[in-house]
Design an enzyme around this catalytic site. Structure first.
Site, PDB file in Angstrom:
ATOM      1  N   ILE A 151      49.149 -11.294 117.412  1.00 57.00           N
ATOM      2  CA  ILE A 151      49.036 -12.570 117.949  1.00 57.00           C
ATOM      3  C   ILE A 151      49.692 -13.642 117.330  1.00 57.00           C
ATOM      4  O   ILE A 151      50.018 -14.735 117.823  1.00 57.00           O
ATOM      5  CB  ILE A 151      47.412 -12.999 117.884  1.00 57.00           C
ATOM      6  CG1 ILE A 151      46.706 -13.203 116.478  1.00 57.00           C
ATOM      7  CG2 ILE A 151      46.565 -12.013 119.088  1.00 57.00           C
ATOM      8  CD1 ILE A 151      45.432 -13.719 116.469  1.00 57.00           C
ATOM      9  N   ASP A 152      50.142 -13.344 115.873  1.00 54.89           N
ATOM     10  CA  ASP A 152      50.754 -14.175 115.103  1.00 54.89           C
ATOM     11  C   ASP A 152      52.198 -14.831 115.827  1.00 54.89           C
ATOM     12  O   ASP A 152      52.655 -15.729 115.257  1.00 54.89           O
ATOM     13  CB  ASP A 152      50.869 -13.865 113.791  1.00 54.89           C
ATOM     14  CG  ASP A 152      49.507 -13.560 113.119  1.00 54.89           C
ATOM     15  OD1 ASP A 152      48.709 -13.950 113.706  1.00 54.89           O
ATOM     16  OD2 ASP A 152      49.488 -12.689 112.173  1.00 54.89           O
ATOM     17  N   MET A 165      44.437 -18.805 113.911  1.00 59.22           N
ATOM     18  CA  MET A 165      44.812 -17.649 113.053  1.00 59.22           C
ATOM     19  C   MET A 165      46.339 -17.940 113.319  1.00 59.22           C
ATOM     20  O   MET A 165      46.687 -18.911 113.698  1.00 59.22           O
ATOM     21  CB  MET A 165      44.234 -16.526 113.767  1.00 59.22           C
ATOM     22  CG  MET A 165      42.999 -16.135 113.032  1.00 59.22           C
ATOM     23  SD  MET A 165      42.761 -14.511 113.911  1.00 59.22           S
ATOM     24  CE  MET A 165      41.317 -13.822 112.780  1.00 59.22           C
ATOM     25  N   ARG A 200      50.185   2.015 128.167  1.00 55.31           N
ATOM     26  CA  ARG A 200      50.274   2.480 129.530  1.00 55.31           C
ATOM     27  C   ARG A 200      51.755   2.603 129.906  1.00 55.31           C
ATOM     28  O   ARG A 200      51.959   3.641 130.459  1.00 55.31           O
ATOM     29  CB  ARG A 200      49.381   1.551 130.285  1.00 55.31           C
ATOM     30  CG  ARG A 200      49.602   1.737 131.871  1.00 55.31           C
ATOM     31  CD  ARG A 200      49.047   0.713 132.694  1.00 55.31           C
ATOM     32  NE  ARG A 200      49.039   1.049 133.972  1.00 55.31           N
ATOM     33  CZ  ARG A 200      50.008   0.364 134.720  1.00 55.31           C
ATOM     34  NH1 ARG A 200      50.724  -0.470 133.928  1.00 55.31           N
ATOM     35  NH2 ARG A 200      50.086   0.451 136.180  1.00 55.31           N
ATOM     36  N   LEU A 247      37.816 -14.781 117.823  1.00 55.47           N
ATOM     37  CA  LEU A 247      37.602 -14.712 119.152  1.00 55.47           C
ATOM     38  C   LEU A 247      39.175 -14.728 119.768  1.00 55.47           C
ATOM     39  O   LEU A 247      39.165 -14.165 120.805  1.00 55.47           O
ATOM     40  CB  LEU A 247      37.301 -16.143 119.697  1.00 55.47           C
ATOM     41  CG  LEU A 247      35.788 -16.399 119.620  1.00 55.47           C
ATOM     42  CD1 LEU A 247      35.604 -17.830 120.124  1.00 55.47           C
ATOM     43  CD2 LEU A 247      35.409 -15.661 120.833  1.00 55.47           C
ATOM     44  N   GLN A 248      40.132 -15.240 118.910  1.00 56.75           N
ATOM     45  CA  GLN A 248      41.516 -15.395 119.390  1.00 56.75           C
ATOM     46  C   GLN A 248      42.280 -13.797 119.425  1.00 56.75           C
ATOM     47  O   GLN A 248      43.309 -13.752 119.979  1.00 56.75           O
ATOM     48  CB  GLN A 248      42.219 -15.954 118.176  1.00 56.75           C
ATOM     49  CG  GLN A 248      41.883 -17.570 118.176  1.00 56.75           C
ATOM     50  CD  GLN A 248      42.370 -17.951 116.798  1.00 56.75           C
ATOM     51  OE1 GLN A 248      43.417 -18.746 116.771  1.00 56.75           O
ATOM     52  NE2 GLN A 248      41.478 -17.886 115.913  1.00 56.75           N
ATOM     53  N   GLY A 271      46.407  -5.521 113.028  1.00 57.21           N
ATOM     54  CA  GLY A 271      45.349  -6.425 113.668  1.00 57.21           C
ATOM     55  C   GLY A 271      45.749  -6.203 115.113  1.00 57.21           C
ATOM     56  O   GLY A 271      46.631  -5.948 115.469  1.00 57.21           O
ATOM     57  N   GLY A 302      53.296  -5.637 109.014  1.00 60.10           N
ATOM     58  CA  GLY A 302      52.822  -4.413 108.049  1.00 60.10           C
ATOM     59  C   GLY A 302      53.283  -3.016 108.968  1.00 60.10           C
ATOM     60  O   GLY A 302      53.823  -2.143 107.997  1.00 60.10           O
TER      61      GLY A 302
HETATM   62  O1  F6P Z   1      47.813 -10.661 112.281  1.00 60.14           O
HETATM   63  C1  F6P Z   1      46.876 -11.092 112.971  1.00 60.14           C
HETATM   64  C2  F6P Z   1      45.553 -11.552 112.374  1.00 60.14           C
HETATM   65  O2  F6P Z   1      44.504 -11.934 113.155  1.00 60.14           O
HETATM   66  C3  F6P Z   1      45.998 -12.973 111.629  1.00 60.14           C
HETATM   67  O3  F6P Z   1      46.136 -14.000 112.460  1.00 60.14           O
HETATM   68  C4  F6P Z   1      44.899 -12.998 110.601  1.00 60.14           C
HETATM   69  O4  F6P Z   1      45.288 -13.791 109.422  1.00 60.14           O
HETATM   70  C5  F6P Z   1      44.631 -11.602 110.150  1.00 60.14           C
HETATM   71  O5  F6P Z   1      45.005 -10.860 111.403  1.00 60.14           O
HETATM   72  C6  F6P Z   1      43.192 -11.301 110.103  1.00 60.14           C
HETATM   73  O6  F6P Z   1      43.094  -9.949 109.857  1.00 60.14           O
HETATM   74  P1  F6P Z   1      41.648  -9.103 109.880  1.00 60.14           P
HETATM   75  O7  F6P Z   1      41.105  -8.813 111.231  1.00 60.14           O
HETATM   76  O8  F6P Z   1      42.195  -7.583 109.308  1.00 60.14           O
HETATM   77  O9  F6P Z   1      40.681  -9.806 108.923  1.00 60.14           O
END
Ligand code: F6P
Length: 327
Positions: free
Chosen positions: A131-132, A174, A25, A258-259, A15, A108
């Site tokens: 972002i997690d 998320m 950069r 959006l996040q 993601g 991953g």
């Molecule tokens: O790992 C980042 C993340 O935004 C998670 O918070 C969310 O569960 C997942 O990716 C969503 O993935 P995708 O954009 O592939 O649906």
């Protein structure tokens, strides 16, 4: 003795996260400063398999530090999970004489990097970009701060309408299986409650809390729900609550992708610059198969296997404080 590094490749995978461009950069400029040649790989492991490498010069990464997304594009590669896919990826790197790689991504990405670096003799350094904030070995991941700020902005707006209508809102954020985004968002928005995957709050416990709020004259409430909560997403939880407790008019909002977008915050730009810079220095020092992170404001290195397998605990003081302040 470690091999001499002359050509490196950089890629983003999994993601996207705001700040990834700032990290690219930093990698390109630190490498150029040290007379290394840098190649950018498009679409993460997918591009590595398909041989999508292109030379990156210092000017190619100008005017990107403030941009969300990733200029190298990203993907979640199914082919890299297979031995055949990884062999093709290795052959692409050989074709471009790549001596080492810098992988910017999350769980991953580093799982793939760990397997790949055991199978093939290519040093890999990881830069945590997700972002997690769910990676062990760094206090913060690139993109987390921006995502939290985006969620805060959204919840502040929802509070206005929740207050005006005396409503109960369930807002889903998320975080996959971790509650970092949810907990920070809840504290910063003064939410009535937060449901995180790490704590299996039951519907009864939540209703009990809401009833106590009503007794204390809470006219409206916002509950932040982490997407990975064992009781389900915000919609399912709202439904279960509504069936047993209909004091409030109940609504649901899912902030969703959006996040993942937007211009990175100053914190994320600084973090990404430090980690990208340190990743190149780590390669030059002969380090390999580690994730570079920031722990207590100092650069640290964690083997991929630990970064992905060890659980990163939430700060229990913050969990307790969130409860106390929501009274
Ligand atoms: O790992 C980042 C993340 O935004 C998670 O918070 C969310 O569960 C997942 O990716 C969503 O993935 P995708 O954009 O592939 O649906």
């Amino acid at each position: 003795m470690s091999r001499e590094i002359k050509r490196i490749a950089v890629f983003t995978s999994g993601g996207d996260a705001p700040g990834m461009n700032a990290a690219i950069r930093a990698v390109v400029r630190t490498a150029a400063y040290n007379d290394l040649h840098v190649y950018g790989i498009s679409r993460g492991y997918e591009g590595m398999i398909d041989g999508e490498l292109a030379r990156l010069d210092v000017r190619d990464v100008g005017n990107i530090i403030h941009r969300g997304g990733t200029m190298l594009k990203t993907a979640r590669s199914q082919r890299f999970i297979t031995a055949e896919g990884r062999k093709m990826a290795y052959e692409s790197l050989l074709a471009y004489d790549i001596d080492a790689c810098i992988a910017i991504g999350g769980n991953g990405t580093f799982t793939g990097a760990d397997i790949f670096s055991r199978e093939y003799d290519i040093p890999m350094i990881g830069v945590p970009g997700t972002i997690d904030n769910d990676l062990y070995g760094t206090d913060f991941t690139i993109g987390f701060d921006t995502a939290v700020n985006t969620a805060i902005e959204a919840v502040d707006k929802i509070r206005d309408t929740a207050d005006s209508h005396n409503r109960l809102f369930f807002v889903e954020v998320m975080g996959r299986n971790s509650g970092f985004i949810a907990l920070s968002t809840a504290i910063c928005t003064g939410a009535g409650s937060v449901l995180i995957p790490e704590i299996d709050t039951s519907i009864e416990e939540l209703i009990d809390l809401l009833r106590k709020g009503v007794k204390r004259k809470k006219l409206f409430s916002v509950v932040i729900v982490a997407e990975g909560h064992p009781q389900g997403g915000a919609a399912q939880i709202a439904q279960k609550v509504k069936e047993a407790f209909d004091y409030y008019d109940t609504k649901v909002a899912i902030i969703g992708h959006l996040q993942r977008g937007g211009s990175p915050t100053g914190f994320d730009r600084l973090l990404a610059s430090r980690l990208g810079f340190s990743a190149v220095e780590a390669l030059l020092q002969g380090k390999s198969n580690v994730m570079v992170g920031l722990v207590h404001d100092s650069i640290s290195y964690t083997p991929f296997a630990e970064a992905i397998k060890q659980d990163k605990p939430l700060n229990s003081d913050l969990v307790r404080m969130a409860e106390v302040l929501a009274i």
